[in-house]
Design a protein around this motif. Structure first.
Motif, mmCIF file in Angstrom:
data_model
loop_
_atom_site.group_PDB
_atom_site.id
_atom_site.type_symbol
_atom_site.label_atom_id
_atom_site.label_comp_id
_atom_site.label_asym_id
_atom_site.label_seq_id
_atom_site.Cartn_x
_atom_site.Cartn_y
_atom_site.Cartn_z
ATOM 1 N N UNK A 1 14.118 8.775 -7.630
ATOM 2 C CA UNK A 1 15.118 7.818 -7.171
ATOM 3 C C UNK A 1 14.722 7.245 -5.807
ATOM 4 N N UNK A 2 14.169 8.085 -4.947
ATOM 5 C CA UNK A 2 13.717 7.599 -3.643
ATOM 6 C C UNK A 2 12.631 6.547 -3.774
ATOM 7 N N UNK A 3 11.715 6.748 -4.722
ATOM 8 C CA UNK A 3 10.661 5.755 -4.937
ATOM 9 C C UNK A 3 11.250 4.438 -5.450
ATOM 10 N N UNK B 1 2.125 7.569 -6.248
ATOM 11 C CA UNK B 1 1.248 8.708 -6.512
ATOM 12 C C UNK B 1 1.949 10.032 -6.277
ATOM 13 N N UNK B 2 2.797 10.078 -5.250
ATOM 14 C CA UNK B 2 3.547 11.303 -4.985
ATOM 15 C C UNK B 2 4.502 11.631 -6.128
ATOM 16 N N UNK B 3 5.122 10.595 -6.694
ATOM 17 C CA UNK B 3 6.005 10.804 -7.851
ATOM 18 C C UNK B 3 5.211 11.417 -9.006
ATOM 19 N N UNK B 4 4.031 10.911 -9.222
ATOM 20 C CA UNK B 4 3.226 11.352 -10.363
ATOM 21 C C UNK B 4 2.756 12.793 -10.206
ATOM 22 N N UNK B 5 2.159 13.096 -9.056
ATOM 23 C CA UNK B 5 1.534 14.420 -8.902
ATOM 24 C C UNK B 5 2.550 15.531 -8.718
ATOM 25 N N UNK B 6 3.788 15.193 -8.342
ATOM 26 C CA UNK B 6 4.827 16.219 -8.242
ATOM 27 C C UNK B 6 5.570 16.416 -9.555
ATOM 28 N N UNK B 7 5.148 15.698 -10.603
ATOM 29 C CA UNK B 7 5.801 15.833 -11.905
ATOM 30 C C UNK B 7 7.189 15.245 -11.932
ATOM 31 N N UNK C 1 0.842 -1.202 0.000
ATOM 32 C CA UNK C 1 0.000 0.000 0.000
ATOM 33 C C UNK C 1 0.878 1.253 0.000
ATOM 34 N N UNK C 2 1.966 1.207 0.763
ATOM 35 C CA UNK C 2 2.860 2.361 0.829
ATOM 36 C C UNK C 2 3.478 2.711 -0.506
ATOM 37 N N UNK C 3 3.843 1.692 -1.288
ATOM 38 C CA UNK C 3 4.469 1.963 -2.585
ATOM 39 C C UNK C 3 3.455 2.574 -3.546
ATOM 40 N N UNK C 4 2.157 2.274 -3.350
ATOM 41 C CA UNK C 4 1.117 2.920 -4.149
ATOM 42 C C UNK C 4 1.076 4.419 -3.843
ATOM 43 N N UNK C 5 1.137 4.756 -2.553
ATOM 44 C CA UNK C 5 1.080 6.157 -2.153
ATOM 45 C C UNK C 5 2.308 6.924 -2.624
ATOM 46 N N UNK C 6 3.496 6.326 -2.484
ATOM 47 C CA UNK C 6 4.700 7.024 -2.923
ATOM 48 C C UNK C 6 4.753 7.152 -4.441
#
Length: 357
Positions: free
Chosen positions: A101-103, A65-71, A58-63
């Motif tokens: 890279x963090x993701x 999403x963070x990669x996507x919405x931050x461009x 679940x956490x990797x889904x959220x992170x």
């Protein structure tokens, strides 16, 4: 491990695991005797690792999403390296390179947890054959998911490949929820005991399974249509990433229609569970609350032009909602497997040749 346990269907393993299976002594030989917990895994130990695997998926889904919405989807412009010359980002890539890279590094954390869970399940004396196959498929699915993620980068964030990447993550979430359910060390919810004359017939009890399946499948439909909405909207993962060419308003309406259908089915499942006092009452209530909260987040994010925090919350909510749908289905299947129709049971006892025929 007995043969009837190893071959039991997923929904039939209800109740606490027998103490003879849970605490059966196994010789502590080989290198695992030096690793705490893994030398002789207990049911609770394995269950906790299964929960950790679910949380990390679940956490990797959220992170993601963070990669996507931050461009930051192309913060590392290639794969498997971050750049053509280096596996790690350099200063010119800025914050987007660090986020992407963090993701990628979090995927390695997920792999470590998956390997630990895989070892724990395989070494646990109470693991059925299906448990071992399930955890193996999950463990193999995680690196495969990483490859799909690399393809999304190599295709410059093609929206359909990005959707596939997200859907595979959700499939791993659902599979991990099944593993948590199967490895639970405590009794599963069960229907209140009733006299044979008061017990609902098999057709009525199977109605609960059909409703749970419909809820599960329509949840998947809503999630898929949500990826179509995202592929037509502004959060492409990069300013130059392509869109799927669909009208965002039409895609959003189609997604909303699926959600409305899901609400109706969820109400039907909840009413059924309450009227017939079925074990899935609690899971049906929890799913309905999750669905209402997810719908509220979706409506607010649409009305406020998709703020980053709400988009991430909506993606996280999708994963939690799928867990709820999966759990409701498992409880419904388990209740029918554990409580066969008294009339059918009596018939089989009276005429054993009929069952063998």
């Amino acid at each position: 491990m007995t043969s009837d346990t190893s071959n039991a269907p997923a929904g039939s393993r209800s109740g606490a695991r027998p103490s003879s299976t849970d605490d059966a002594p196994r010789p502590l030989t080989g290198p695992w005797r030096f690793v705490p917990g893994f030398g002789r895994p207990t049911a609770r130990f394995v269950h906790r690792w299964a929960i950790a695997l679910l949380i990390s998926n679940v956490g990797i889904v959220a992170t993601g999403g963070a990669v996507r919405v931050t461009g930051s989807g192309l913060g590392c412009p290639t794969w498997p390296r971050c750049t053509d010359e280096s596996f790690v980002p350099h200063g010119e890539l800025g914050v987007h390179g660090a986020i992407e890279f963090g993701n990628r590094m979090l995927t390695w954390v997920l792999i470590v947890i998956a390997i630990a869970t895989w070892i724990a399940v395989l070494r646990f004396a109470g693991s059925a054959r299906r448990d071992k196959w399930l955890v193996t498929l999950i463990a193999l699915g995680i690196p495969f998911q990483g490859v799909i993620g690399g393809i999304t980068v190599l295709t410059q964030l093609n929206p359909w490949v990005v959707a596939l990447h997200f859907l595979l993550s959700m499939a791993l979430v659902s599979a991990a929820a099944v593993l948590v359910f199967r490895m639970r060390p405590y009794p599963a919810p069960n229907a209140p005991e009733a006299a044979d004359s008061d017990a609902p017939p098999t057709a009525t009890r199977r109605l609960g399974i059909y409703l749970a399946w419909l809820v599960y499948l329509v949840t998947w439909m809503a999630i898929y249509l949500g990826t179509v909405v995202t592929g037509s909207g502004p959060h492409a993962g990069d300013a130059d990433a392509p869109r799927n060419g669909l009208d965002p308003d039409n895609a959003t309406q189609l997604h909303a229609d699926a959600v409305f259908a899901l609400v109706g089915l969820s109400i039907a499942a909840l009413v059924y569970a309450r009227v017939f006092a079925r074990p899935q009452q609690r899971s049906a209530v929890v799913f309905m609350l999750l669905l209402l909260l997810q719908g509220l987040i979706g409506f607010v994010q649409f009305a406020t032009d998709l703020p980053i925090a709400l988009v991430i919350a909506h993606m996280f909510g999708s994963a939690v909602l799928l867990i709820g749908a999966t759990w409701q289905l498992l409880v419904a299947q388990n209740s029918v497997a554990k409580n066969p129709d008294p009339a059918e049971t009596a018939t089989k006892k009276a005429d054993p040749l009929r069952e063998s025929a």
